[in-house]
Design a protein around this motif. Structure first.
Motif, short mmCIF file in Angstrom:
data_model
loop_
_atom_site.label_atom_id
_atom_site.label_comp_id
_atom_site.label_asym_id
_atom_site.label_seq_id
_atom_site.Cartn_x
_atom_site.Cartn_y
_atom_site.Cartn_z
N ALA A 1 0.83 -1.20 0.00
CA ALA A 1 0.00 0.00 0.00
C ALA A 1 0.87 1.26 0.00
CB ALA A 1 -0.93 -0.01 1.21
N GLU A 2 1.95 1.23 0.79
CA GLU A 2 2.84 2.39 0.82
C GLU A 2 3.52 2.58 -0.52
OE1 GLU A 2 5.43 1.63 4.04
OE2 GLU A 2 3.93 2.04 5.60
N ARG A 60 2.31 1.84 -3.50
CA ARG A 60 1.35 2.43 -4.43
C ARG A 60 1.21 3.94 -4.18
NH1 ARG A 60 -1.64 -2.40 -3.01
NH2 ARG A 60 -1.58 -3.91 -4.74
N THR A 61 1.21 4.33 -2.90
CA THR A 61 1.11 5.76 -2.57
C THR A 61 2.32 6.52 -3.08
OG1 THR A 61 -0.19 5.25 -0.59
CG2 THR A 61 0.87 7.41 -0.69
N ARG A 94 2.04 6.88 -6.91
CA ARG A 94 1.02 7.86 -7.30
C ARG A 94 1.52 9.30 -7.08
NH1 ARG A 94 -4.51 7.92 -7.98
NH2 ARG A 94 -4.56 5.66 -7.59
N ASN A 95 2.13 9.54 -5.91
CA ASN A 95 2.62 10.89 -5.62
C ASN A 95 3.71 11.31 -6.61
OD1 ASN A 95 0.88 11.03 -3.44
ND2 ASN A 95 2.43 10.43 -1.94
N GLU A 140 0.47 1.42 -11.24
CA GLU A 140 0.13 0.75 -9.98
C GLU A 140 -0.21 -0.72 -10.21
OE1 GLU A 140 -2.88 2.61 -7.72
OE2 GLU A 140 -1.67 4.34 -7.15
#
Length: 683
Positions: free
Chosen positions: A569-570, A572-573, A576-577, A592
């Protein structure tokens, strides 16, 4: 004692003779409570006392207070549960009163004193012989009390700085009954003023260092080993013309210049300055000479300790690397903190070994014991381990040979250490440990973790027990991440589990500065101050150089640990950022999806974590490349799953969402990459 200054108890004080009260002293909060009879013993009314021991200074002369403190501290040091002491206090009329205190020391489960309860009573009636003492006896008792107070205060001084702190600190001048003080030590044929105390003593700053001759009184008494008592500024100026410009500004009416003699040798001199005095009685002279003797003995012990400490630190610094080599691709900082007790030194060490093919070896270790023997063994073991590493052996072989080397020395000592080889090109780490703390890693997003590093027996013991196995653990250090190695002195808090210290270290690393040098200073300042100086500490901080790319071709790196459920999850974040910051948000979903497939494949089918890299390729068409690296040599195969199959579609998805993909070897493992182009870009 104040027998000469305080009148004996008179008839008007007889009503207080049978007073007895109780007290309760909370050592943690510092509050000291008396019941009403207890306050009456001190001739205090309930509204005149605020519960602070300092408020009793109007009733207890400073030398008597020193005796009270010394009695309690001695009971605590000896582990006794009670203590008692007689002392004199001053009633509001100026009359002196013999008083007796009996206290019980209460300790917690760890044996630490936290409370003192007891009684205080007027003891004048039972000490009637002291109420009728002659002036000579009163003077003798005063002399004894002041000498005892000074001895007790200096008994805890270890270094020369400690001695000067006692002389110039709180209560120092009162302890000598003086208004000013100057202390000089003989250094290299000159006299250095190492301590000045008193309102006007700063005028002597110009004389901080002067020759040993008879032009100044302190130097004169050093040479003659005879004291000089001066009872007027004029007398001082006439005998020592060089002191004439300073005599009036000293604002002193009399002075005592006393040689400090130890083992028939002058080691310095002490000057005491007084206001409102025009003579020195025989009692005063004896008191000054006695105080000088006590100071001389304390200084002699302190100077010997400082010499031994200088020898110990010199030996230890000689055994450690003189400099840390610069390593391309990394910033390395080391710190060493020695906890001395005379010649006692530890066997902690660190080292950095440049290796071929862009690699570096780092080690932190600790030889058993705190003496010069431990330091000597540490020096030999460090050189041997460095030689084995430089020969190109694997980390496991380096420690096995080091264990054999230590076992063959004429010693029963063992050693613990952690050794790691780091490939600064790929970020791969091969680490082993021998009964030592493993490394701590701070990731680029600020998270901190202790990797699970398998270990073997301490060096020396492993050979004695025939178990020279040191299993290697493979780790990854992505650009910008930091690795920390230390000895147990950095994480051991007296009386607490080592886990508390490890958690404190992790918090300090996570919240510390980015650079290796700054982080090393941060850890030293925070943790050495917290734990105290009870043990030696070796600290090594290595930060792999960040790899942000360029403004036209930015790049990010992220490590995903196999045992971290939040890692995907981290990741993917982070992706995205980054894509949004680079102006390529339209590729977020495809990137992703591809990253998730590749990372899950690594975490499920290999024995380690994965390193994720995302970068912009600006030419010929601006596009995104995603890398996922692992330590498995097995390459992925594209399969054709059936309709009911639950796996085997990963590479099909990669092929569908990316413009192109491929696999490349990376050291012992591989890297799978795929590229993404914005809509409308030409193939």
């Amino acid at each position: 004692m104040a027998g000469r200054d305080l009148p004996l108890i008179g008839p008007g004080e007889r009503l207080a003779l049978n007073r007895m009260g109780s007290f309760d002293w909370d050592l943690r909060s510092g509050t000291l409570e008396f019941d009403e009879p207890g306050l009456a013993v001190f001739d205090l009314r309930p509204g005149e006392y605020d519960g602070r021991p300092e408020s009793l200074v109007s009733r207890i002369p400073s030398e008597e207070g020193s005796r009270l403190d010394a009695a309690l501290m001695q009971a605590i040091r000896d582990g006794r549960s009670s203590y008692g002491v007689y002392f004199q206090l001053r009633r509001r009329t100026g009359v002196r009163q013999w008083t007796h205190v009996r206290g019980r020391v209460l300790r917690d489960e760890q044996g630490v004193p936290y409370r003192v309860v007891g009684i205080v009573r007027n003891a004048t009636a039972e000490l009637t012989e002291f109420t009728t003492i002659s002036p000579v006896e009163a003077g003798r008792r005063r002399l004894t009390t002041m000498l005892q107070g000074t001895t007790d205060a200096l008994s805890r001084a270890v270094t020369v700085d400690d001695v000067t702190a006692v002389l110039t600190g709180e209560g120092g001048l009162e302890r000598f009954g003086a208004d000013g003080l100057a202390l000089g030590l003989v250094v290299g044929g000159a006299l250095d003023l190492v301590a000045l105390s008193g309102d006007s003593m700063n005028v002597l700053e110009d004389l901080r260092r002067h020759r040993l001759d008879d032009s100044l009184p302190l130097a004169e008494v050093v040479l003659t080993q005879r004291p000089r008592f001066v009872t007027s500024p004029a007398e001082l100026s006439q005998r020592f013309p060089r002191l004439r410009p300073y005599a009036r500004r000293l604002e002193a009416d009399a002075a005592a210049f006393l040689p400090l003699i130890a083992q028939a040798r002058s080691i310095g001199a002490l000057a005491l300055f007084y206001r409102g005095r025009n003579s020195f009685s025989s009692e005063d002279r004896n008191l000054c000479l006695g105080l000088a003797g006590i100071v001389a003995q304390s200084l002699q012990r302190a100077m010997l300790f400082d010499q031994e400490r200088e020898f110990a630190t010199g030996l230890q610094s000689f055994m450690l690397p003189r400099r840390i080599p610069e390593v391309p691709g990394a910033e390395i900082a080391v710190r060493y903190h020695a906890a001395w007790s005379g010649r006692e030194v530890g066997g902690d060490w660190y080292d950095v070994v440049p290796l071929p093919r862009g690699r570096v070896g780092i080690v932190v270790g600790d030889v058993q014991g705190h003496d010069t023997h431990a330091a000597a063994i540490m020096g030999q073991l460090r050189i041997a381990l460095r030689a084995y590493a430089g020969e190109g052996h694997s980390p496991a072989t380096v420690l096995a040979r080091a264990s054999r080397f230590l076992a063959e020395l004429d010693t029963e000592r063992f050693a613990t250490c952690t050794y790691a080889q780091i490939d600064l090109t790929s970020g791969g780490i091969r680490a082993v440990r021998a009964g030592h703390l493993g490394p701590l890693i701070r990731h680029t997003d600020g998270r901190v973790g202790w990797p699970n590093l398998r270990g073997g027996l301490p060096l020396g013991l492993a050979t004695d027990f025939g178990r020279e196995e040191y299993p290697e653990t493979r780790l990854d250090l992505v650009p910008g991440e930091t690795l920390v190695l230390c000895t147990d002195g950095l994480v051991e808090e007296p009386g607490a589990d080592i886990g508390v210290g490890m958690e404190a270290l992790a918090d300090a690393v996570g919240g510390g500065p980015v650079g290796a040098e700054e982080l090393a200073d941060h850890l030293a300042d925070r943790l050495w101050e917290r734990w105290g100086t009870g043990d030696d500490v070796a600290l090594l901080v290595l930060r792999r150089a960040p790899d942000p790319g360029t403004p036209q071709a930015p790049r990010i790196h992220q490590y995903i640990h196999q045992a971290d459920p939040e890692g995907l999850a981290e990741a993917r974040t982070v992706l995205r950022n980054a894509l949004e910051a680079w102006g390529m948000a339209e590729l977020v979903d495809d990137v992703e999806l591809a990253a998730g497939e590749l990372l899950v494949n690594v975490l499920l089918h290999t024995e380690g974590g994965a390193v994720l890299t995302l970068e912009v390729l600006p030419e010929p068409v601006r596009r995104i490349r995603l890398w996922v690296k692992d330590r498995s040599s097995a390459w992925p195969r594209r399969r054709t799953p059936g309709e009911a199959a639950t796996s085997g579609r990963g590479l099909m998805l990669i092929d569908a969402v990316s413009a192109r993909w491929g696999v490349e070897p990376r050291g012992d493992g591989k890297a799978v990459w795929c590229e993404f182009e914005p809509p409308g870009a030409e193939d």
